[in-house]
Design a protein around this motif. Structure first.
Motif, PDB file in Angstrom:
ATOM      1  N   ALA A 242     -29.653 -25.141  -5.151  1.00  0.00           N
ATOM      2  CA  ALA A 242     -28.520 -25.160  -4.221  1.00  0.00           C
ATOM      3  C   ALA A 242     -27.364 -24.336  -4.767  1.00  0.00           C
ATOM      4  O   ALA A 242     -27.130 -24.301  -5.979  1.00  0.00           O
ATOM      5  CB  ALA A 242     -28.060 -26.590  -3.964  1.00  0.00           C
ATOM      6  N   VAL A 243     -26.647 -23.691  -3.857  1.00  0.00           N
ATOM      7  CA  VAL A 243     -25.436 -22.938  -4.171  1.00  0.00           C
ATOM      8  C   VAL A 243     -24.455 -23.157  -3.028  1.00  0.00           C
ATOM      9  O   VAL A 243     -24.792 -23.742  -1.999  1.00  0.00           O
ATOM     10  CB  VAL A 243     -25.720 -21.422  -4.325  1.00  0.00           C
ATOM     11  CG1 VAL A 243     -26.627 -21.149  -5.502  1.00  0.00           C
ATOM     12  CG2 VAL A 243     -26.330 -20.859  -3.043  1.00  0.00           C
ATOM     13  N   LYS A 244     -23.246 -22.659  -3.178  1.00  0.00           N
ATOM     14  CA  LYS A 244     -22.305 -22.627  -2.061  1.00  0.00           C
ATOM     15  C   LYS A 244     -22.488 -21.318  -1.304  1.00  0.00           C
ATOM     16  O   LYS A 244     -22.570 -20.252  -1.908  1.00  0.00           O
ATOM     17  CB  LYS A 244     -20.867 -22.746  -2.563  1.00  0.00           C
ATOM     18  CG  LYS A 244     -20.492 -24.130  -3.042  1.00  0.00           C
ATOM     19  CD  LYS A 244     -19.024 -24.203  -3.415  1.00  0.00           C
ATOM     20  CE  LYS A 244     -18.642 -25.610  -3.844  1.00  0.00           C
ATOM     21  NZ  LYS A 244     -17.207 -25.692  -4.228  1.00  0.00           N
ATOM     22  N   ASP A 245     -22.556 -21.385   0.027  1.00  0.00           N
ATOM     23  CA  ASP A 245     -22.698 -20.168   0.826  1.00  0.00           C
ATOM     24  C   ASP A 245     -21.338 -19.509   1.025  1.00  0.00           C
ATOM     25  O   ASP A 245     -20.331 -19.939   0.439  1.00  0.00           O
ATOM     26  CB  ASP A 245     -23.399 -20.458   2.156  1.00  0.00           C
ATOM     27  CG  ASP A 245     -22.606 -21.414   3.052  1.00  0.00           C
ATOM     28  OD1 ASP A 245     -21.389 -21.590   2.829  1.00  0.00           O
ATOM     29  OD2 ASP A 245     -23.206 -21.962   4.012  1.00  0.00           O
TER      30      ASP A 245
ATOM     31  N   ASN B 134     -27.154 -31.037  -6.376  1.00  0.00           N
ATOM     32  CA  ASN B 134     -26.693 -30.470  -7.646  1.00  0.00           C
ATOM     33  C   ASN B 134     -26.514 -28.963  -7.498  1.00  0.00           C
ATOM     34  O   ASN B 134     -27.489 -28.230  -7.355  1.00  0.00           O
ATOM     35  CB  ASN B 134     -27.711 -30.787  -8.748  1.00  0.00           C
ATOM     36  CG  ASN B 134     -27.431 -30.032 -10.034  1.00  0.00           C
ATOM     37  OD1 ASN B 134     -26.282 -29.706 -10.333  1.00  0.00           O
ATOM     38  ND2 ASN B 134     -28.470 -29.754 -10.791  1.00  0.00           N
ATOM     39  N   LEU B 135     -25.251 -28.507  -7.579  1.00  0.00           N
ATOM     40  CA  LEU B 135     -24.963 -27.070  -7.524  1.00  0.00           C
ATOM     41  C   LEU B 135     -25.086 -26.408  -8.889  1.00  0.00           C
ATOM     42  O   LEU B 135     -24.875 -25.208  -9.016  1.00  0.00           O
ATOM     43  CB  LEU B 135     -23.544 -26.840  -6.981  1.00  0.00           C
ATOM     44  CG  LEU B 135     -23.287 -27.274  -5.539  1.00  0.00           C
ATOM     45  CD1 LEU B 135     -21.836 -26.989  -5.166  1.00  0.00           C
ATOM     46  CD2 LEU B 135     -24.223 -26.567  -4.573  1.00  0.00           C
ATOM     47  N   GLY B 136     -25.460 -27.189  -9.916  1.00  0.00           N
ATOM     48  CA  GLY B 136     -25.593 -26.637 -11.256  1.00  0.00           C
ATOM     49  C   GLY B 136     -26.876 -25.864 -11.477  1.00  0.00           C
ATOM     50  O   GLY B 136     -27.032 -25.210 -12.507  1.00  0.00           O
TER      51      GLY B 136
ATOM     52  N   SER C  27     -19.268 -19.617   3.293  1.00  0.00           N
ATOM     53  CA  SER C  27     -18.250 -20.499   3.870  1.00  0.00           C
ATOM     54  C   SER C  27     -17.852 -21.630   2.927  1.00  0.00           C
ATOM     55  O   SER C  27     -16.985 -22.438   3.254  1.00  0.00           O
ATOM     56  CB  SER C  27     -18.764 -21.095   5.181  1.00  0.00           C
ATOM     57  OG  SER C  27     -19.844 -21.983   4.938  1.00  0.00           O
ATOM     58  N   GLY C  28     -18.512 -21.688   1.761  1.00  0.00           N
ATOM     59  CA  GLY C  28     -18.208 -22.733   0.797  1.00  0.00           C
ATOM     60  C   GLY C  28     -19.023 -23.993   0.956  1.00  0.00           C
ATOM     61  O   GLY C  28     -18.812 -24.968   0.233  1.00  0.00           O
ATOM     62  N   LYS C  29     -19.985 -23.986   1.870  1.00  0.00           N
ATOM     63  CA  LYS C  29     -20.821 -25.158   2.102  1.00  0.00           C
ATOM     64  C   LYS C  29     -22.093 -25.089   1.255  1.00  0.00           C
ATOM     65  O   LYS C  29     -22.597 -24.006   0.974  1.00  0.00           O
ATOM     66  CB  LYS C  29     -21.187 -25.261   3.580  1.00  0.00           C
ATOM     67  CG  LYS C  29     -19.996 -25.498   4.498  1.00  0.00           C
ATOM     68  CD  LYS C  29     -20.442 -25.597   5.954  1.00  0.00           C
ATOM     69  CE  LYS C  29     -19.263 -25.843   6.878  1.00  0.00           C
ATOM     70  NZ  LYS C  29     -19.686 -25.924   8.304  1.00  0.00           N
ATOM     71  N   PRO C  30     -22.644 -26.239   0.856  1.00  0.00           N
ATOM     72  CA  PRO C  30     -23.899 -26.232   0.083  1.00  0.00           C
ATOM     73  C   PRO C  30     -25.040 -25.642   0.899  1.00  0.00           C
ATOM     74  O   PRO C  30     -25.174 -25.903   2.097  1.00  0.00           O
ATOM     75  CB  PRO C  30     -24.145 -27.711  -0.209  1.00  0.00           C
ATOM     76  CG  PRO C  30     -22.826 -28.372  -0.035  1.00  0.00           C
ATOM     77  CD  PRO C  30     -22.114 -27.590   1.024  1.00  0.00           C
ATOM     78  N   SER C  31     -25.863 -24.833   0.230  1.00  0.00           N
ATOM     79  CA  SER C  31     -26.991 -24.188   0.883  1.00  0.00           C
ATOM     80  C   SER C  31     -28.110 -24.028  -0.134  1.00  0.00           C
ATOM     81  O   SER C  31     -27.856 -23.872  -1.323  1.00  0.00           O
ATOM     82  CB  SER C  31     -26.565 -22.808   1.410  1.00  0.00           C
ATOM     83  OG  SER C  31     -27.666 -22.087   1.931  1.00  0.00           O
ATOM     84  N   GLY C  32     -29.355 -24.097   0.336  1.00  0.00           N
ATOM     85  CA  GLY C  32     -30.466 -23.897  -0.580  1.00  0.00           C
ATOM     86  C   GLY C  32     -31.658 -24.750  -0.217  1.00  0.00           C
ATOM     87  O   GLY C  32     -31.670 -25.467   0.788  1.00  0.00           O
ATOM     88  N   VAL C  33     -32.671 -24.677  -1.065  1.00  0.00           N
ATOM     89  CA  VAL C  33     -33.927 -25.381  -0.820  1.00  0.00           C
ATOM     90  C   VAL C  33     -33.703 -26.887  -0.746  1.00  0.00           C
ATOM     91  O   VAL C  33     -34.240 -27.561   0.149  1.00  0.00           O
ATOM     92  CB  VAL C  33     -34.950 -25.054  -1.922  1.00  0.00           C
ATOM     93  CG1 VAL C  33     -36.233 -25.845  -1.729  1.00  0.00           C
ATOM     94  CG2 VAL C  33     -35.245 -23.558  -1.955  1.00  0.00           C
ATOM     95  N   SER C  34     -32.918 -27.436  -1.668  1.00  0.00           N
ATOM     96  CA  SER C  34     -32.711 -28.883  -1.662  1.00  0.00           C
ATOM     97  C   SER C  34     -31.938 -29.327  -0.417  1.00  0.00           C
ATOM     98  O   SER C  34     -32.214 -30.399   0.136  1.00  0.00           O
ATOM     99  CB  SER C  34     -31.989 -29.339  -2.933  1.00  0.00           C
ATOM    100  OG  SER C  34     -30.730 -28.742  -3.058  1.00  0.00           O
ATOM    101  N   VAL C  35     -31.000 -28.517   0.025  1.00  0.00           N
ATOM    102  CA  VAL C  35     -30.245 -28.858   1.237  1.00  0.00           C
ATOM    103  C   VAL C  35     -31.168 -28.833   2.454  1.00  0.00           C
ATOM    104  O   VAL C  35     -31.103 -29.714   3.322  1.00  0.00           O
ATOM    105  CB  VAL C  35     -29.052 -27.898   1.421  1.00  0.00           C
ATOM    106  CG1 VAL C  35     -28.300 -28.210   2.720  1.00  0.00           C
ATOM    107  CG2 VAL C  35     -28.102 -27.987   0.236  1.00  0.00           C
TER     108      VAL C  35
END
Length: 243
Positions: free
Chosen positions: A29-32, A22-24, A34-42
């Motif tokens: 999670a956010v987009k880095d 969830n990017l919300g 490069s546009g890819k998902p990044s964050g604790v959940s990833v």
């Protein structure tokens, strides 16, 4: 911990394991760049896939409700959600790995000063559709009207565009929005603590649910979750205590 073959099959019946992201919620999670998902959940999703010994597929959504639905309908094999009894009808949750605070925001000129002032018939509260605080406030508010924005990141936009009295959401998201839109302030106390957990479809069985709970406890105890929060520069969220 090691997973036996039956647990691996329960998590990854298609071969690869599909994680609902969830990017919300920017804490998770956010987009880095490069546009890819990044964050604790990833990071946690990658760690689980590694322990399972299978490839990881990220199934990305812009709102919590969509992410929950994907796991409930088994279009994803696990995900990251705030614990809520309604969601618990289809998803088996781990203990929480991160605690996040939910806050109210109003305009500087608003007479609303305390959480107790919110639940009045003349007040309209913007929330993200299907979010943890949407579900919570739907149960808790008896008089105020709830207005649902499409996603959590659009709550403040909806609040401003519709000239609503109150916006509700994750503290960090509201603070970031307040910096971009002057004349807004958060109330002084949280209205809820959001318990962020991992979840697997109930249909995958009790053994898979137990394995996920064990995994989360190990990730907290090892320092993995704390290190991920620090690595991604997340402030205002805390590692949940041991379950």
């Amino acid at each position: 911990m090691e997973f036996d073959p039956s647990i691996i099959r329960a998590f990854a019946p298609m071969g690869a394991v599909r994680a609902s992201i969830n990017l919300g919620n920017p804490i998770l999670a956010v987009k880095d760049a490069s546009g890819k998902p990044s964050g604790v959940s990833v990071d946690l999703a990658r760690a689980l896939a590694e322990k399972l010994g299978v490839e990881l597929e990220l199934v990305v959504f812009d709102a919590a409700g969509k992410s929950v639905q994907a796991v409930s309908e088994e279009r994803a094999d696990f995900g990251f959600f705030a614990i809520d009894p309604l969601r618990g009808k289809t998803i088996a949750f781990s203990e929480p790995y991160v605690l996040i605070e939910g806050y109210y925001m109003v305009r500087d000129a608003s007479p609303i000063r305390r959480n107790a002032d919110v639940d009045q018939p003349q007040h309209r509260v913007a929330v993200g559709r299907g979010s943890a605080y949407d579900l919570f406030l739907t149960r808790e508010l008896k008089h105020a009207q709830i207005v649902r924005a499409p996603t959590s990141p659009t709550v403040v936009q909806t609040f401003l565009e519709q000239d609503l009295e109150i916006a509700a959401g994750v503290k960090q998201q509201l603070e970031a929005d307040a910096h971009r839109a002057p004349g807004l302030r958060l109330l002084d106390e949280r209205f809820m603590v959001i318990q962020q957990a991992m979840g697997v479809p109930i249909s995958r069985g009790t053994a898979a649910a137990h394995a996920l709970r064990t995994f989360v406890e190990e990730m907290k105890a090892s320092g993995f979750v704390a290190q991920a929060l620090a690595r991604h520069g997340i402030a205002g969220a805390s590692v949940a205590p041991a379950g």
